[in-house]
Design a protein around this motif. Sequence first.
Motif, PDB file in Angstrom:
ATOM      1  N   UNK A  12     -31.994   1.884  24.559  1.00  0.00           N
ATOM      2  CA  UNK A  12     -32.263   3.342  24.835  1.00  0.00           C
ATOM      3  C   UNK A  12     -33.532   3.821  23.986  1.00  0.00           C
ATOM      4  N   UNK A  13     -34.260   2.634  23.743  1.00  0.00           N
ATOM      5  CA  UNK A  13     -35.513   2.878  22.875  1.00  0.00           C
ATOM      6  C   UNK A  13     -36.821   3.402  23.535  1.00  0.00           C
ATOM      7  N   UNK A  14     -36.425   3.889  24.729  1.00  0.00           N
ATOM      8  CA  UNK A  14     -37.634   4.471  25.591  1.00  0.00           C
ATOM      9  C   UNK A  14     -37.887   6.037  25.480  1.00  0.00           C
ATOM     10  N   UNK A  15     -36.989   6.556  24.678  1.00  0.00           N
ATOM     11  CA  UNK A  15     -37.327   7.909  24.369  1.00  0.00           C
ATOM     12  C   UNK A  15     -36.214   8.598  23.183  1.00  0.00           C
ATOM     13  N   UNK A  16     -36.638   9.646  22.896  1.00  0.00           N
ATOM     14  CA  UNK A  16     -35.673  10.406  21.686  1.00  0.00           C
ATOM     15  C   UNK A  16     -35.515   9.460  20.574  1.00  0.00           C
ATOM     16  N   UNK A  17     -34.444   9.533  19.930  1.00  0.00           N
ATOM     17  CA  UNK A  17     -34.265   8.912  18.721  1.00  0.00           C
ATOM     18  C   UNK A  17     -34.521   7.326  18.768  1.00  0.00           C
ATOM     19  N   UNK A  18     -34.265   6.916  20.074  1.00  0.00           N
ATOM     20  CA  UNK A  18     -34.401   5.491  20.107  1.00  0.00           C
ATOM     21  C   UNK A  18     -35.934   4.896  20.271  1.00  0.00           C
ATOM     22  N   UNK A  19     -36.690   5.712  20.714  1.00  0.00           N
ATOM     23  CA  UNK A  19     -38.389   5.505  20.398  1.00  0.00           C
ATOM     24  C   UNK A  19     -38.683   5.746  18.916  1.00  0.00           C
ATOM     25  N   UNK A  20     -38.344   6.819  18.238  1.00  0.00           N
ATOM     26  CA  UNK A  20     -38.491   6.981  17.073  1.00  0.00           C
ATOM     27  C   UNK A  20     -37.861   5.908  15.954  1.00  0.00           C
ATOM     28  N   UNK A  21     -36.870   4.977  16.499  1.00  0.00           N
ATOM     29  CA  UNK A  21     -36.182   4.195  15.845  1.00  0.00           C
ATOM     30  C   UNK A  21     -37.374   2.898  16.102  1.00  0.00           C
ATOM     31  N   UNK A  22     -37.493   2.706  17.108  1.00  0.00           N
ATOM     32  CA  UNK A  22     -38.654   1.545  17.630  1.00  0.00           C
ATOM     33  C   UNK A  22     -39.845   1.579  16.732  1.00  0.00           C
ATOM     34  N   UNK A  23     -40.373   2.629  16.423  1.00  0.00           N
ATOM     35  CA  UNK A  23     -41.797   2.988  15.802  1.00  0.00           C
ATOM     36  C   UNK A  23     -41.384   2.481  14.099  1.00  0.00           C
ATOM     37  N   UNK A 214     -25.197  24.328   7.155  1.00  0.00           N
ATOM     38  CA  UNK A 214     -25.575  24.659   5.851  1.00  0.00           C
ATOM     39  C   UNK A 214     -27.136  24.282   5.609  1.00  0.00           C
ATOM     40  N   UNK A 215     -27.516  23.392   6.098  1.00  0.00           N
ATOM     41  CA  UNK A 215     -28.963  22.888   5.794  1.00  0.00           C
ATOM     42  C   UNK A 215     -29.912  23.761   6.428  1.00  0.00           C
ATOM     43  N   UNK A 216     -29.372  24.818   7.369  1.00  0.00           N
ATOM     44  CA  UNK A 216     -30.796  25.770   7.727  1.00  0.00           C
ATOM     45  C   UNK A 216     -31.615  25.173   8.745  1.00  0.00           C
ATOM     46  N   UNK A 217     -31.152  24.035   9.240  1.00  0.00           N
ATOM     47  CA  UNK A 217     -32.087  23.514  10.239  1.00  0.00           C
ATOM     48  C   UNK A 217     -31.460  22.265  11.243  1.00  0.00           C
ATOM     49  N   UNK A 218     -32.065  22.139  12.421  1.00  0.00           N
ATOM     50  CA  UNK A 218     -31.468  21.111  13.185  1.00  0.00           C
ATOM     51  C   UNK A 218     -32.094  19.793  12.576  1.00  0.00           C
ATOM     52  N   UNK A 219     -31.337  18.797  12.859  1.00  0.00           N
ATOM     53  CA  UNK A 219     -31.922  17.334  12.492  1.00  0.00           C
ATOM     54  C   UNK A 219     -33.258  16.982  13.109  1.00  0.00           C
ATOM     55  N   UNK A 220     -33.967  16.188  12.570  1.00  0.00           N
ATOM     56  CA  UNK A 220     -34.929  15.500  13.252  1.00  0.00           C
ATOM     57  C   UNK A 220     -34.642  14.028  13.422  1.00  0.00           C
ATOM     58  N   UNK A 221     -35.240  13.101  14.479  1.00  0.00           N
ATOM     59  CA  UNK A 221     -34.869  11.941  14.734  1.00  0.00           C
ATOM     60  C   UNK A 221     -34.915  11.108  13.420  1.00  0.00           C
ATOM     61  N   UNK A 222     -36.217  11.389  12.727  1.00  0.00           N
ATOM     62  CA  UNK A 222     -36.266  10.470  11.422  1.00  0.00           C
ATOM     63  C   UNK A 222     -34.957  10.567  10.530  1.00  0.00           C
ATOM     64  N   UNK A 223     -34.318  11.911  10.585  1.00  0.00           N
ATOM     65  CA  UNK A 223     -33.290  11.983   9.577  1.00  0.00           C
ATOM     66  C   UNK A 223     -32.102  10.985   9.731  1.00  0.00           C
ATOM     67  N   UNK A 224     -32.095  10.334  11.158  1.00  0.00           N
ATOM     68  CA  UNK A 224     -31.087   9.713  11.764  1.00  0.00           C
ATOM     69  C   UNK A 224     -31.593   8.039  11.480  1.00  0.00           C
ATOM     70  N   UNK A 225     -32.837   7.893  11.721  1.00  0.00           N
ATOM     71  CA  UNK A 225     -33.302   6.572  11.548  1.00  0.00           C
ATOM     72  C   UNK A 225     -33.550   6.149  10.188  1.00  0.00           C
TER      73      UNK A 225
END
Length: 255
Positions: A12-23, A214-225
């Motif tokens: 699933x590296x064509x979009x979303x978190x998968x694409x961020x992971x590939x990069x 509690x962190x006051x924001x949504x996550x970003x793909x980079x947080x997971x990668x």
Amino acid sequence: MRLKDKVCIITGAGGGMGQTAALMFAREGAQVAVFELNEEAGLNTVKQVREAGGIAELFACNVANEQSVKQAVERTIELFGRIDVLYNNAGIMPAEDHSVIDTPVEVWDLVMNVNVKGIFLMCKYVIPEMLRQQKGSIINIASFVAFMGCSVPQDAYTASKGAVVSLTRSLAIQFRPQGIRSNAICPGPIETPLLLDWLVKDEEAKRIRLNRQPSGRFGKPEDIVNCAIYLASDESDWTNGAILNVDGGITCNYF
Ligand SMILES: NC(=O)c1ccc[n+]([C@@H]2O[C@H](COP(=O)([O-])OP(=O)(O)OC[C@H]3O[C@@H](n4cnc5c(N)ncnc54)[C@H](O)[C@@H]3O)[C@@H](O)[C@H]2O)c1
């Protein structure tokens, strides 16, 4: 470089978190095998990785289809010679997935086929190669919903992510003695186009959700990668069977 020369399959590296992971993986020196159903999206990821000076190749693949997975894994081994990391990221969350009482059976089956059977098939064909190498890292993407109920249900999705967590533990016990580590990441709500489209339009929905975060924001793909890079690298040699909530703390929140 934390992943230098590691051959990493990312589904699933064509979009979303998968694409961020590939990069981000390529930036750390990985050779990335983009496993993607949507070929145009997959090619776009490959183009971006190469433009940034990295190595990536597209393997058109439907993770829910055995022949498709088998062929894509065989071609990856032919081209790259080994597989160091299997990053099971592909997952779906159809709009028709609600409560058990109103989710169509076909929707339930589709979610299970991609989110659970997809990981089964990827493991079925990648693990034998990792066993030959006596080394490998499997990273499964589950979700915080594996641990929490929601008054706006997505029961097929929730059940599928619970299965991903349980399967990860079983893989961790079976294969660590032969050098293969298995871990899961459970992301909280991440700013992908789907979430942003919805919440940007609905300020109240956004406020309610951020109140519980509690962190006051949504996550970003980079947080997971960033967590996935740790799990893919040799830094995590003693991390096995871990179910890592990367969610800003939302699963700790009673009220
Ligand atoms: N976005 C969130 O808030 C969130 C939160 C928790 C967990 N997750 C999980 O993280 C993972 C990635 O989510 P995302 O938001 O980046 O998703 P996304 O929808 O943005 O991207 C998923 C990618 O997977 C591909 N894909 C879909 N079905 C496939 C199949 N059968 N075979 C191969 N590729 C396929 C799609 O074409 C797409 O490129 C998923 O497993 C999702 O369940 C997401």
